[in-house]
Write a protein that holds these residues in place. Sequence first.
Motif, mmCIF file in Angstrom:
data_model
loop_
_atom_site.group_PDB
_atom_site.id
_atom_site.type_symbol
_atom_site.label_atom_id
_atom_site.label_comp_id
_atom_site.label_asym_id
_atom_site.label_seq_id
_atom_site.Cartn_x
_atom_site.Cartn_y
_atom_site.Cartn_z
ATOM 1 N N GLN B 175 15.989 57.509 14.052
ATOM 2 C CA GLN B 175 15.626 55.877 14.240
ATOM 3 C C GLN B 175 16.337 55.143 15.237
ATOM 4 N N SER B 176 17.563 55.469 15.677
ATOM 5 C CA SER B 176 17.934 54.939 16.859
ATOM 6 C C SER B 176 19.222 55.770 17.438
ATOM 7 N N ALA B 177 19.309 55.545 18.646
ATOM 8 C CA ALA B 177 20.393 56.592 19.473
ATOM 9 C C ALA B 177 20.989 55.666 20.432
ATOM 10 N N GLU B 178 22.186 55.163 20.206
ATOM 11 C CA GLU B 178 22.662 54.240 21.051
ATOM 12 C C GLU B 178 24.172 54.781 21.802
ATOM 13 N N VAL B 179 24.431 54.650 22.733
ATOM 14 C CA VAL B 179 25.506 55.085 23.620
ATOM 15 C C VAL B 179 26.250 53.617 23.908
ATOM 16 N N THR B 180 27.478 53.505 23.119
ATOM 17 C CA THR B 180 28.202 52.265 23.609
ATOM 18 C C THR B 180 29.519 52.668 24.025
ATOM 19 N N ALA B 181 30.444 51.697 24.370
ATOM 20 C CA ALA B 181 32.060 52.056 24.797
ATOM 21 C C ALA B 181 32.472 52.999 24.055
ATOM 22 N N ASP B 182 32.460 53.096 22.618
ATOM 23 C CA ASP B 182 33.361 53.606 21.802
ATOM 24 C C ASP B 182 32.724 54.557 21.087
ATOM 25 N N ALA B 183 31.520 54.721 21.083
ATOM 26 C CA ALA B 183 30.876 55.680 20.246
ATOM 27 C C ALA B 183 29.434 55.885 20.610
ATOM 28 N N ILE B 184 28.810 57.190 20.103
ATOM 29 C CA ILE B 184 27.275 57.429 20.250
ATOM 30 C C ILE B 184 26.839 57.155 18.975
ATOM 31 N N THR B 185 26.089 56.187 18.625
ATOM 32 C CA THR B 185 25.603 56.006 17.152
ATOM 33 C C THR B 185 23.977 56.441 16.912
#
Lengths: 170, 355
Positions: B175-185
């Motif tokens: 449904q979503s894939a997000e790369v942020t500073a602390d994790a890939i969600t």
Amino acid sequence: MVQDRTGSAADEAITDLYAAHYVRLVRLATLLQGSEAVAEEVVQDAFVALHRRWRRLREPAAAVAYLRTSVVHGCRSVQRRRGVAARHPEEAPGHAPSAEQVAVGGAAADAVVEALRGLPDRQREALVLRYYGGLSESEIANAMKISSGAVKSHASRGLAGLREAMADWS
Amino acid sequence: MSTPENWPPEEQQLHDAMHRAAERVQPAPDGLARIRRRTAVVPMWRRPVVLGLAGATALAAAVIVGGVILLDGSDDDTPVATETSRSPSGSPSETPTETSAPSSPPGTETAPPAQTLTVPVYYVADSGDGLRLVREFHTVETNSSSVWAAVDEMLKVLPTDPDYTTLWWGGVNVQSAEVTADAITIDLSDPAEDDPSALEHPDLAVQQLVYTATAAAADAGQDGSLPVRITIDGAPAGELFGGADVSEPVVRADPLEVRQLVQLNDPAEGATVPSPVTFSGEAAVFEANVLWELRRDGEVVDSGFTTAETCCEFARFEMELDLEPGTYEIVMSESDPSSGEGRRPMSDSRTFTVE
């Protein structure tokens, strides 16, 4: 309780599925890994797993596919646990055939089953699902969780492997 | 249950023999009763996600241990990024089918133009030491990020290699894939039904996803060492497959523990290639020795060995062979780790055609 309602729906479905598919699945599992007793366990495990997941199945039609995949996987696990010893299990499917059975071609069937047992797991799976299970290529792919192309290649390799044994009795 | 009448006699005989053998199998009459006894109890397979303090502490410790391992092995991920760019564009291209067509991901702002990406996708194979992670490169058309595309591919497209399979049974969407500073969600839809093999290997199933997501991130120039947070329909997943704890972001497990120790990258399964043929991949093998066997119609036509750049951790190997036109199978394996005792040596194989 929600649990109860889905529980009884699952119970009913399991009863129907059992009547329609249990014997065939046990036979399929016996061809896949050799032991009739283990086949029954594997198939029962599949039904129990399906019951637990009933609520999450999107459509009843998926249930048979789920059972099949579980059985193929269960047999694969059994083979893996047996390791090398699996190549020569003591118990032949159907145990000792009677004289009548041999007379109507039991010996030939034994030769094929024996040869099947010597094949790598995937090749055996592809052949058993096709020739015993009567499944389409995409159903086999789904059950084995491999692509249709891979089903083709396992089946043709498996056939080549059996050819020698079949030449002996045909 | 079709029995095609146009089967050649050989196949007809096989069909008959199997049916004859199968019909001798008469299941015991108490099967349903046995199943009933086991389904009568309230299922415990999905316990509520209320962790005791002790459990939570143990899990936190596990995460830290994983983190240490990751730092040790982080170099192993680098080839993932470089390999991808090296991978010939024509290599493991998947013919797009109904199932592989990425449905447009909800939550994307203005849809960027579709692009062609080659993404790393992890699967599993029975390696000789139980199931281990293996990788293919798939070329996909997508208008989403590399991470989204790779995980979507893993969930929807079966491996090209006939020896590979997957622990994700389908019915799950990214449904979503997000790369942020602390994790890939990664947010997934609720799986309609758990893959039966995942239930037996819950942690490896999670690692299949973690390896895919992190490799794709690294490939896209993002931080591939990030842990992966898995959510289901936007909510913390807690536990997956009745045993894998994903309440905290999960890092890559030690590749020596979870990856197949010999991994071929090229040629891709089923590829048609010119001679000389380059065989390349990664291996973590004793004395850096990678054995190879070339087969044609099942017969070994040549064999030898090559060496990986270093021993005992994942390192690149590459060799070239001059071959006549035809279809071959290459099997690359580690040398027997125990001189015949213990597990079978791990190997990877490809069938390919020389034009």
